[in-house]
Design an enzyme around this catalytic site. Structure first.
Site, PDB file in Angstrom:
ATOM      1  N   HIS A 122       0.862  -1.183   0.000  1.00  0.00           N
ATOM      2  CA  HIS A 122       0.000   0.000   0.000  1.00  0.00           C
ATOM      3  C   HIS A 122       0.894   1.228   0.000  1.00  0.00           C
ATOM      4  O   HIS A 122       1.253   1.765   1.054  1.00  0.00           O
ATOM      5  CB  HIS A 122      -0.907  -0.052   1.236  1.00  0.00           C
ATOM      6  CG  HIS A 122      -1.898   1.063   1.303  1.00  0.00           C
ATOM      7  ND1 HIS A 122      -3.026   1.015   2.085  1.00  0.00           N
ATOM      8  CD2 HIS A 122      -1.943   2.264   0.687  1.00  0.00           C
ATOM      9  CE1 HIS A 122      -3.709   2.137   1.950  1.00  0.00           C
ATOM     10  NE2 HIS A 122      -3.061   2.919   1.104  1.00  0.00           N
ATOM     11  N   HIS A 158       1.509   4.817  -2.646  1.00  0.00           N
ATOM     12  CA  HIS A 158       1.060   5.559  -3.835  1.00  0.00           C
ATOM     13  C   HIS A 158       2.256   6.199  -4.509  1.00  0.00           C
ATOM     14  O   HIS A 158       3.045   6.873  -3.847  1.00  0.00           O
ATOM     15  CB  HIS A 158       0.039   6.627  -3.437  1.00  0.00           C
ATOM     16  CG  HIS A 158      -1.163   6.046  -2.756  1.00  0.00           C
ATOM     17  ND1 HIS A 158      -2.271   5.628  -3.446  1.00  0.00           N
ATOM     18  CD2 HIS A 158      -1.393   5.762  -1.451  1.00  0.00           C
ATOM     19  CE1 HIS A 158      -3.153   5.131  -2.583  1.00  0.00           C
ATOM     20  NE2 HIS A 158      -2.640   5.199  -1.371  1.00  0.00           N
ATOM     21  N   HIS A 185      -9.394   0.939  -1.530  1.00  0.00           N
ATOM     22  CA  HIS A 185      -9.409   1.738  -0.313  1.00  0.00           C
ATOM     23  C   HIS A 185     -10.864   1.804   0.166  1.00  0.00           C
ATOM     24  O   HIS A 185     -11.735   2.265  -0.573  1.00  0.00           O
ATOM     25  CB  HIS A 185      -8.939   3.164  -0.583  1.00  0.00           C
ATOM     26  CG  HIS A 185      -7.455   3.315  -0.687  1.00  0.00           C
ATOM     27  ND1 HIS A 185      -6.669   2.515  -1.471  1.00  0.00           N
ATOM     28  CD2 HIS A 185      -6.611   4.200  -0.087  1.00  0.00           C
ATOM     29  CE1 HIS A 185      -5.406   2.896  -1.349  1.00  0.00           C
ATOM     30  NE2 HIS A 185      -5.342   3.915  -0.522  1.00  0.00           N
ATOM     31  N   GLU A 219     -11.634   4.143   5.079  1.00  0.00           N
ATOM     32  CA  GLU A 219     -10.629   5.140   5.463  1.00  0.00           C
ATOM     33  C   GLU A 219     -11.411   6.387   5.918  1.00  0.00           C
ATOM     34  O   GLU A 219     -12.624   6.451   5.740  1.00  0.00           O
ATOM     35  CB  GLU A 219      -9.761   5.455   4.236  1.00  0.00           C
ATOM     36  CG  GLU A 219      -8.498   6.252   4.537  1.00  0.00           C
ATOM     37  CD  GLU A 219      -7.732   6.668   3.274  1.00  0.00           C
ATOM     38  OE1 GLU A 219      -8.186   6.365   2.167  1.00  0.00           O
ATOM     39  OE2 GLU A 219      -6.680   7.324   3.435  1.00  0.00           O
ATOM     40  N   ASP A 230       2.072   4.040   2.781  1.00  0.00           N
ATOM     41  CA  ASP A 230       1.063   4.853   2.081  1.00  0.00           C
ATOM     42  C   ASP A 230       1.691   5.955   1.207  1.00  0.00           C
ATOM     43  O   ASP A 230       1.730   5.841  -0.005  1.00  0.00           O
ATOM     44  CB  ASP A 230       0.091   5.461   3.109  1.00  0.00           C
ATOM     45  CG  ASP A 230      -1.273   5.779   2.521  1.00  0.00           C
ATOM     46  OD1 ASP A 230      -1.552   5.368   1.387  1.00  0.00           O
ATOM     47  OD2 ASP A 230      -2.080   6.434   3.213  1.00  0.00           O
TER      48      ASP A 230
HETATM   49 ZN   LIG Z   1      -3.612   4.784   0.440  1.00  0.00          ZN
END
Ligand SMILES: [Zn+2]
Length: 349
Positions: A16, A18, A197, A200, A282
């Site tokens: 995970h 980006h 996702h 969240e 992340d």
């Molecule tokens: Zn994320």
């Protein structure tokens, strides 16, 4: 050897992360400082300020797409530098999200050119640092469901070995998973692996249920609000769904009081409920974190022990979109390395 070194050398996967959120801060400053991006020197410095608290990072990701990035070579650089940094912190395999909709619409990089630049960076990083990587094009849920379906069309039209699956990110509050069922259905038909996702930003557990039942995802990114529905937790446990959690998730940093933050964070309760979790960075530089600190936080902030870290490490392999045959060998290698590191740590402390 101390806990830091243990966490740094621990063999890990990242599931995970980006691509744009993984940009080095000095690279961000350099790119934002180029002529035409429209930032003053002060604004560039502010963008890359190292001591800043991790705030919402979505506006920086959007600025990268709309103002800062220029061409495929920027994607190559960001991907290569992330993998170089990750490899130096014990990450052996990374699965990286990238939003082709923004790249195409806002930056003007066509899908295939962007994807091939990133895959070339994967090759270079594998050659130089031994780290493997897979790419997961991700739906920008602030764009329309039709743009998402169009993106899956590009993925199907330009097949590449290491473009393994489909994800969805950006602001969940106004982009519920059910709106994107067509894109997910098409991706599944085309043979892509699926993740999303969901849950969240404190979003309702219904989004997790919808991601599993309607979108048919195999793993969940974040997923914290699953805890609000014990029956759904039970189904996730039975299906062995891996949750890629983020210790630095900004929603809980923002909404929980500082003295209760680590105590009330749902991550703390997920394994006790039987859920398989795996910690991730992340948007590492933007969250002011790296893999070593991410794993160390699981012990120092959330109260897990080293046996838990071993389970989390193996959960990562379980949840990875790599061939089942490769998982067994990788799990054996990681477990043996863990045991050697653990013996070294135990001797040192
Ligand atoms: Zn994320």
């Amino acid at each position: 050897m101390d806990l830091s070194e243990f966490c740094r050398r621990l063999p890990k996967v990242e599931l995970h992360v980006h691509l744009l959120g993984a940009i080095r801060l000095n690279t961000l400053a350099e790119m934002a400082g180029r002529q035409g991006a429209g930032y003053s020197a002060d604004e560039v410095a502010e963008l890359a300020r190292r001591d800043a608290e991790p705030k919402g990072v979505l506006h920086i990701l959007r600025a990268l797409e709309q103002r800062i990035m220029r061409g495929p070579e920027d994607l190559h650089r960001i991907a290569y530098e992330y993998l170089e940094d990750a490899a130096s912190q014990g990450v052996r395999h990374a699965e990286i999200f990238w939003n082709p909709t923004g790249a195409t619409r806002d930056t003007g990089i066509p899908y295939a050119a962007g994807a091939d630049a990133i895959l070339a960076a994967f090759d270079d990083a594998k050659h130089d640092h031994g780290i493997s990587a897979l790419l997961i094009p991700s739906i920008d849920r602030e764009a329309t469901p039709e743009e998402a379906a169009e993106m899956v069309g590009w993925m199907a039209a330009h097949r590449r070995d290491r473009i393994i699956g489909l994800g969805i990110d950006y602001r969940e509050n106004d982009g519920p998973p059910e709106a994107f069922w067509k894109a997910y259905r098409a991706a599944k038909r085309a043979g892509f692996r699926l993740t999303a996702h969901a849950g969240e930003f404190g979003c309702h557990w219904r989004n997790i249920e919808t991601a599993i039942d309607l979108l048919e995802v195999e793993r969940i990114d974040h997923g914290y609000t699953v805890l609000d529905n014990p029956a759904l937790v039970q189904r996730c446990v039975e299906r062995g769904i891996v949750f890629t959690v983020v210790p630095t998730n900004s929603y809980y940093l923002r909404t929980l009081p500082p003295d209760r933050w680590a105590l009330d964070h749902p991550i703390r309760r997920m394994p006790g409920a039987g859920l398989l979790i795996h910690p991730n960075t992340d948007d590492p530089p933007l969250h002011r974190i790296d893999p070593e600190r991410c794993w160390r936080m699981m012990v120092e902030d959330f109260g897990f022990d080293l046996d838990d870290l071993r389970r989390f490490m193996l959960n990562g392999i379980l949840g990875a979109f790599i061939p089942e045959d490769d998982k067994r060998g990788l799990a054996a290698t990681f477990a043996a390395e863990y045991d050697r590191l653990r013996a070294e740590l135990d001797t040192a402390t």
